[in-house]
Structures are given as C-alpha cells and as structure tokens.
Write an enzyme that holds these catalytic residues in place. Structure first.
Site, PDB file in Angstrom:
ATOM      1  N   CYS A   2       0.848  -1.192   0.000  1.00  0.00           N
ATOM      2  CA  CYS A   2       0.000   0.000   0.000  1.00  0.00           C
ATOM      3  C   CYS A   2       0.879   1.235   0.000  1.00  0.00           C
ATOM      4  CB  CYS A   2      -0.864  -0.021   1.254  1.00  0.00           C
ATOM      5  SG  CYS A   2      -1.661  -1.614   1.517  1.00  0.00           S
ATOM      6  N   ARG A  27       1.118   2.199  -6.000  1.00  0.00           N
ATOM      7  CA  ARG A  27       1.466   1.188  -5.010  1.00  0.00           C
ATOM      8  C   ARG A  27       0.265   0.314  -4.651  1.00  0.00           C
ATOM      9  NH1 ARG A  27       6.261   2.440  -2.056  1.00  0.00           N
ATOM     10  NH2 ARG A  27       5.506   0.976  -0.493  1.00  0.00           N
ATOM     11  N   TRP A  74      -3.489  -1.951  -1.343  1.00  0.00           N
ATOM     12  CA  TRP A  74      -3.379  -3.164  -2.170  1.00  0.00           C
ATOM     13  C   TRP A  74      -3.700  -4.292  -1.207  1.00  0.00           C
ATOM     14  CZ3 TRP A  74      -0.736  -7.830  -2.280  1.00  0.00           C
ATOM     15  CH2 TRP A  74      -0.801  -8.521  -3.496  1.00  0.00           C
ATOM     16  N   ASN A 100       1.138  -0.087   6.072  1.00  0.00           N
ATOM     17  CA  ASN A 100       1.612  -0.807   4.883  1.00  0.00           C
ATOM     18  C   ASN A 100       2.471  -1.971   5.376  1.00  0.00           C
ATOM     19  OD1 ASN A 100       2.545  -1.705   2.417  1.00  0.00           O
ATOM     20  ND2 ASN A 100       4.290  -0.293   2.426  1.00  0.00           N
ATOM     21  N   GLY A 101       2.105  -3.183   4.978  1.00  0.00           N
ATOM     22  CA  GLY A 101       2.875  -4.349   5.426  1.00  0.00           C
ATOM     23  C   GLY A 101       1.935  -5.478   5.821  1.00  0.00           C
ATOM     24  N   GLU A 483       9.642 -11.839 -21.056  1.00  0.00           N
ATOM     25  CA  GLU A 483       9.287 -10.455 -20.739  1.00  0.00           C
ATOM     26  C   GLU A 483       8.074  -9.990 -21.561  1.00  0.00           C
ATOM     27  OE1 GLU A 483       9.256  -6.561 -19.174  1.00  0.00           O
ATOM     28  OE2 GLU A 483       9.714  -8.576 -18.453  1.00  0.00           O
ATOM     29  N   LYS A 487       4.371  -8.741 -20.117  1.00  0.00           N
ATOM     30  CA  LYS A 487       3.718  -7.461 -20.433  1.00  0.00           C
ATOM     31  C   LYS A 487       2.262  -7.705 -20.845  1.00  0.00           C
ATOM     32  CE  LYS A 487       6.477  -6.116 -18.935  1.00  0.00           C
ATOM     33  NZ  LYS A 487       6.991  -5.318 -17.842  1.00  0.00           N
ATOM     34  N   GLU A 490       0.162  -8.725 -17.841  1.00  0.00           N
ATOM     35  CA  GLU A 490      -0.068  -7.649 -16.859  1.00  0.00           C
ATOM     36  C   GLU A 490      -1.177  -6.683 -17.271  1.00  0.00           C
ATOM     37  OE1 GLU A 490       3.405  -5.864 -14.567  1.00  0.00           O
ATOM     38  OE2 GLU A 490       4.306  -6.416 -16.467  1.00  0.00           O
ATOM     39  N   HIS A 506       8.289 -31.145 -26.085  1.00  0.00           N
ATOM     40  CA  HIS A 506       8.330 -32.015 -24.895  1.00  0.00           C
ATOM     41  C   HIS A 506       7.071 -31.851 -24.044  1.00  0.00           C
ATOM     42  CE1 HIS A 506      12.450 -32.888 -25.958  1.00  0.00           C
ATOM     43  NE2 HIS A 506      12.686 -31.598 -26.057  1.00  0.00           N
ATOM     44  N   LYS A 605       2.861  -1.193  -8.309  1.00  0.00           N
ATOM     45  CA  LYS A 605       4.172  -0.911  -8.871  1.00  0.00           C
ATOM     46  C   LYS A 605       5.320  -1.501  -8.053  1.00  0.00           C
ATOM     47  CE  LYS A 605       7.112   0.897 -11.713  1.00  0.00           C
ATOM     48  NZ  LYS A 605       7.295   0.207 -12.962  1.00  0.00           N
TER      49      LYS A 605
HETATM   50  C1  AGP Z   1       6.849  -5.541 -14.190  1.00  0.00           C
HETATM   51  O1  AGP Z   1       6.143  -4.917 -15.190  1.00  0.00           O
HETATM   52  C2  AGP Z   1       6.125  -5.692 -12.927  1.00  0.00           C
HETATM   53  N1  AGP Z   1       5.675  -4.470 -12.427  1.00  0.00           N
HETATM   54  C3  AGP Z   1       6.831  -6.513 -11.880  1.00  0.00           C
HETATM   55  O2  AGP Z   1       7.043  -7.781 -12.394  1.00  0.00           O
HETATM   56  C4  AGP Z   1       8.171  -5.941 -11.399  1.00  0.00           C
HETATM   57  O3  AGP Z   1       9.129  -6.086 -12.383  1.00  0.00           O
HETATM   58  C5  AGP Z   1       8.607  -6.701 -10.151  1.00  0.00           C
HETATM   59  O4  AGP Z   1       7.635  -6.503  -9.158  1.00  0.00           O
HETATM   60  C6  AGP Z   1       9.982  -6.248  -9.658  1.00  0.00           C
HETATM   61  O5  AGP Z   1       9.937  -4.905  -9.316  1.00  0.00           O
HETATM   62  P1  AGP Z   1      11.305  -4.114  -9.031  1.00  0.00           P
HETATM   63  O6  AGP Z   1      12.107  -4.100 -10.295  1.00  0.00           O
HETATM   64  O7  AGP Z   1      10.862  -2.752  -8.606  1.00  0.00           O
HETATM   65  O8  AGP Z   1      12.015  -4.861  -7.929  1.00  0.00           O
END
Ligand code: AGP
Length: 610
Positions: A2, A27, A74, A100-101, A483, A487, A490, A506, A605
């Site tokens: 959060c 966040r 979150w 937060n936590g 990667e 994307k 996500e 396989h 994020k």
């Molecule tokens: C990537 O688009 C995501 N937001 C997520 O996988 C991110 O890369 C991951 O949480 C790691 O974040 P960081 O690079 O801030 O440690």
C-alpha cells in the site's frame, strides 16, 4: 504494498493527503481513505477503488485542517471494499492508523483482544494495530507506540493520530519503507511510503530504519528506537521541484515511458562509455580492482521484469566475461542454501529498490558475507542503501505498473557491466570498442521500432481476441519472450505463456491449435534456423504465427502469418528492438481489450510485502 501518507503543517492537510496519495496510487488502488482531527474528534473518508473516487466524497471547502493521515490500498487481508479500507480505528474511535505491510501474528492478537471484549469492524490485520494501541494507551502516544510495536510481528510502516493529541503524528517502521520530509523552517511535515509522493518539492528528508519511531509535533521532530534512545538521522536533500508526473500528452504513462526509451537507454550509458579505449567506467563503483578481477561466481537476484533482465545478464557475464553466473528468482532464493565464496558477487536488480522478496534474498546474501551490488532506478531506496555498491539506471521515475524503460535501462547497464568485467579479463580493446559502438546505435534502432507503432497496432488488432498465446524464443530471445509474455499478461489479462522454443515438443505443443497463436522472437542469428523448425512444428498443428524478426533474415515470411521486421543488430543487443516492439504490441492489445492500462487489476508498482 500500500501507500501511506501523513501531513502536519499550515496547509490544508486533507488536500495535501489527496495529492500525496495520487502520487502513491501506483502502489495499490483497491481502496483509499483519509482521517483527520477536527475539534478534538476524528473524522474520516473512505472509498473503494482509485483516489478519484475518494476525492469525490470530500468537500475540501469546510475542511481546512492541519493534521491528517491517508492510505491507498493493495489488499492482503480482506476484500477490496470500504469496510477494509484504511484508516482503521480503535473501537472508541480515538485512534486512527494507516498501515503498509503484513502483521504475521494478527490472528493471535485479534483473538486475545476479542477475548478482552474488543469488537472489530474489518477483516484486516491492520485494525489489530489500532485496537492494540487503544489497549496500551496511557496518555502518551510515544510510550503507547513502543509498547504496541513490541507485540507486533511482521512488516509494518504505520502513521497514527489520536483525537486527544491534535498536533501530533507518530510513525514507525519495520521491514517496510517510510520517509519523512520537511521544509527548512519545519512549517510542514510530510510522511510517505516513498519519495514519489514528494515529487515537485524541495525538502529535507530522513529515512526511518527498522524499529525507529518518529514523533512529529508542530515545528519539531524526534526519532527514537524501542529503547527510547534518541536517534540522530542523516538529513538528505530532495530537489524535485522541477519534476512532475505528467503524461506529456500521451494517453497512458505506459505509452509515454515506452516512447522515452531512446533517451533513457542513452542516459544509462552516457558518461560510462570510453569507446576509444573500449572501456567502461561506472561512477562511484568502489570495489577493489583485485576483487573485480577475481570474481569467479555471480549470483543475480530479482523479481518479475527485473528477473528477466537477470536471465539476459547471465548470458552476458558467462559469454563476455567467462564468469559462472546464476539468475535467481528472489522469492525462491531466500529459501536456498546459498553457496558463497570470498570471490562471489551478489547482484540485486530492482527498479523500485523496495521489492520485499529481493530485500529478503539480499539479506541472506549479506548474512553469508557475500559482496553485494545493486542495480536500481530509485536512489535512496532500501535496496540501494543495503548493498555495498550501487549502479543507478538514471531512467527517471517509472510510474506505469508495467515496467518498460527500466527494463531496457537494466539491460544497458548489465551489458556495460559485462564488458567492464570482461575487459579486466580476456576481452581485448578492439572487441570492447566494437561492442560499445554497437550499443551506441541502439537508441536509433529503438526509434525505428517506435516509428512502426501503427503497423504493430494493426497486428495487435488481429491477435487481441485470443485468450491464450504462446511466446517462443531461444537463447537471449527466451528471456525476451518471457518479458513480452509478462507485459501482455499484466495489462491485457491474456494467458500468455513463454517457452524456450525447443521445449515445445516435450509437452506444451499439445496445447497448440488454431485457437492458440504463437508469437516468436527470431532476431537472434545464432538460433534462427532452429527457431524456424520449431515454428514449422507449430504451423503444422494449425497455429497462427506472428514473428518479430530482423530485416536481413529469410524464410520466416514463408512460415509466419505475420512478420514485424526489426532493425538488424548484433545478437547481444537484439533484445532492445524486440522488447520495445513487444511492449507496443501488448499496449495496443490492452487498448483494444479496454483494460485499465495504468491501473492493471490485482497489481501494484512496487511489491513491498513478501
Ligand atoms: C513488471 O512490469 C512488474 N511491475 C513486476 O514484475 C516488477 O518487475 C517486479 O515486481 C519487480 O519490481 P522491481 O524491479 O521494482 O524490484
């Protein structure tokens, strides 16, 4: 993960909280809330969803108050709804907290409090903190907070106010980031989960460490530890008055950041390349020459997109510098028996520098006395402060949850680091010059990809209807496929699976049909022919194929249904045009599928919980 915010000062505290929370929204955006003190009573506002829904509920005109705390959520414990939104209160509504936590022993504490007659309103672990504070309260907020912290297990960053203390905010942290900003005259204090909430301000800032508590009153701040010893905090200067989070005319932060990459890639190597010597130098990297030349084992740890960068770096370090390298998913590494020698270098990669799993993995490496280096985008972040040395990406704030420019800047820095280490081993000046010369051509090759975005948009239209898609690649193109699939997952919620192409026969090939297209990355000359045969196997089973291939490659146009032609480059750098093209593809598919691109569901994020 959060975002918490707090304000004490002369300006409208609720307005300051709204602005701070907007800058922390990446966040978490399940729900949000603010609490303030008015006429010795706690008032509060809560709303599910984004800060904009909370803002609609607040009529600022009649609320010119000078103390408030806020939260954007979150969800970890309890659904995303008004009841579970923060701030949380004690039963008598004397105390309000934002957290937060994760409180790991919240269920034991909650049962004990319930046995003592306390009634709970929410399903959250955080509400236990408010009730515990109330149980421990004896007119002194600091004493109350110390007593309560000793009973809590887990990660926490909290800020709290009490109706009987209208000019005081207490905040504390353990394994969760918290920063406090204030002006030179101490007319106002701002509390935040990270520096982004202070964007556009010049402030003095202090970062709270584990089990440190800050007591903020009008014009004064005191930091103590659980033994009530005063802690003198090093003041850092934040100069971000001229920085802002504008979308610069783009519809989404994601698209803005995709189009920033020619510049951010350049920024990542500017001042670090000495082409005429075929050399690389990193500012402020103070490992000894002897350690650097004796490194015989590199362990890279990271999560998500940063982990994909680690996979690419593994090939760079092994092929360029001949150093045995492993890429470890941080959330798994922390449970490993990590084998470390005096010549082991552990590298943590993180855009935010706050990812809890990477922090935990780094802690393990430090316990094993490994030398540590972090590659981060956010200076002053927890991970940057944990490692002996850091290399910064200089990509500027990355606001979109879906990481793009940080990824290509990470690859740039890792490529440079491989050449830096290789030049201390067998790589000759000429070879170094060649690799650096090629890197400097990359921003233009990426610009060429951005120039064909409308073509990529057209292809996206054709593939946006599919719910399941395979992404294939080999060697450096496998992490590129990973990667690209991430994307798409996500931001468009397509079940995108990436596989090393040779693995398909396989097992996964069983899933291939006309309903499951294949997106393939062929910009690697080394694996090109083998990729063609893998695609023929998929084609033979009716798969629709979209290929990302270099302009000088032949044969793919006979197999693939669609080809996006990319600028030629050396295999080591083919990730750049391929990844940026795949980012645009994912973006346009998401636009067509009408998802909330800047607030992808269930994500945030920086992941500050384990
Ligand atoms: C990537 O688009 C995501 N937001 C997520 O996988 C991110 O890369 C991951 O949480 C790691 O974040 P960081 O690079 O801030 O440690």
């Amino acid at each position: 993960m959060c975002g918490i915010f707090g304000y004490l000062g002369k300006k409208n505290s609720i307005k300051a909280c709204l602005n701070g929370l907007k800058l922390l929204e990446y966040r978490g955006y399940d729900s949000a809330g603010i609490a303030a003190i008015k006429n010795n009573r706690l008032i509060n506002f809560k709303a599910s969803g984004k800060i904009s829904s909370l803002e609609k509920k607040i009529h600022l005109k009649h609320l010119n108050l000078d103390i408030a705390i806020g939260h954007t959520r979150w969800a970890t414990h309890g659904k995303a709804n008004d009841k579970n939104a923060h701030p949380h209160f004690d039963e008598k509504k004397h105390i309000a907290i934002v957290h937060n936590g994760i409180i790991e022993n919240y269920d034991v504490l909650k049962k004990d409090l319930k046995d003592k007659g306390f009634k709970f309103r929410s399903e959250t672990d955080s509400e236990v903190i408010a009730q515990l504070l109330s149980k421990n309260y004896k007119n002194d907020l600091l004493e109350t907070t110390i007593k309560t912290l000793t009973e809590l297990k887990g990660s926490l960053a909290i800020a709290l106010i009490h109706k009987n203390h209208p000019n005081e905010i207490v905040c504390a942290t353990r394994e969760s980031p918290l920063v406090i900003g204030f002006d030179d005259k101490k007319n106002e204090f701002l509390i935040s989960s990270d520096l982004n909430a202070f964007l556009g301000r010049n402030l003095n800032v202090i970062f709270l460490k584990n089990d440190e508590i800050a007591h903020i009153k009008q014009k004064e701040i005191k930091v103590i530890n659980l033994k009530k010893q005063i802690i003198f905090k090093k003041l850092e200067k934040l100069n971000s008055k001229n920085q802002n989070f504008s979308k610069k005319g783009f519809k989404h932060y994601l698209l803005k950041e995709i189009f920033e990459q020619p510049l951010t890639i350049q920024k990542a190597y500017l001042g670090r390349i000495f082409e005429e010597k075929g050399q690389v130098e990193f500012e402020h990297l103070n490992f000894t020459k002897s350690f650097l030349s004796q490194i015989d084992n590199i362990i890279i740890t990271a999560c998500g997109t940063s982990y994909h960068a680690a996979l690419i770096a593994k090939t760079y370090f092994e092929e360029k510098a001949n150093i045995l390298t492993s890429a470890e998913i941080a959330s798994e590494m922390r449970f490993k028996n990590l084998l470390v020698t005096p010549n082991t270098l552990v590298i943590a990669i993180s855009q935010s520098g706050e990812t809890a799993d990477t922090i935990a993995a780094l802690k393990l490496a430090k316990e094993k006395k490994a030398k540590t280096l972090s590659i981060v985008n956010v200076q002053n972040s927890t991970i940057a402060r944990m490692t002996e040395e850091s290399i910064f990406l200089k990509a500027g704030p990355e606001r979109s949850v879906c990481s793009t420019k940080a990824f290509t800047s990470q690859i740039t820095v890792l490529y440079l680091l491989a050449i830096y280490l290789a030049r201390q081993r067998s790589m000759q000046k000429k070879e170094g010059m060649l690799f650096l010369k090629e890197l400097k051509k990359t921003p233009n090759k990426v610009r060429k990809v951005l120039q064909i975005s409308s073509l990529i948009k057209e292809k996206a239209k054709k593939y946006a209807k599919f719910e399941n898609i395979f992404f294939l690649g080999r060697n450096l193109m496998f992490p590129t496929a990973l990667e690209a699939a991430l994307k798409l997952k996500e931001i468009s919620y397509v079940n995108a699976n990436a596989y090393p192409a040779g693995e398909m026969k396989h097992g996964p090939l069983a899933l291939i049909s006309q309903k499951v297209p294949v997106i393939a990355f062929l910009a690697n000359k080394k694996t090109y022919d083998k990729m063609l045969s893998s695609l023929m196997e998929a084609k033979a089973r009716g798969a629709l194929i979209l290929a990302f291939a270099s302009k000088n490659s032949y044969g793919i146009e006979d197999i693939a249904d669609d080809v996006i032609w990319l600028e030629n480059t050396i295999d080591e750098l083919s990730i750049f045009p391929s990844s940026v093209a795949a980012q645009l593809f994912a973006y346009f598919v998401a636009v067509i599928r009408k998802t909330d691109i800047d607030h992808p569901r269930n994500l945030a994020k920086s992941v500050t919980v384990e």
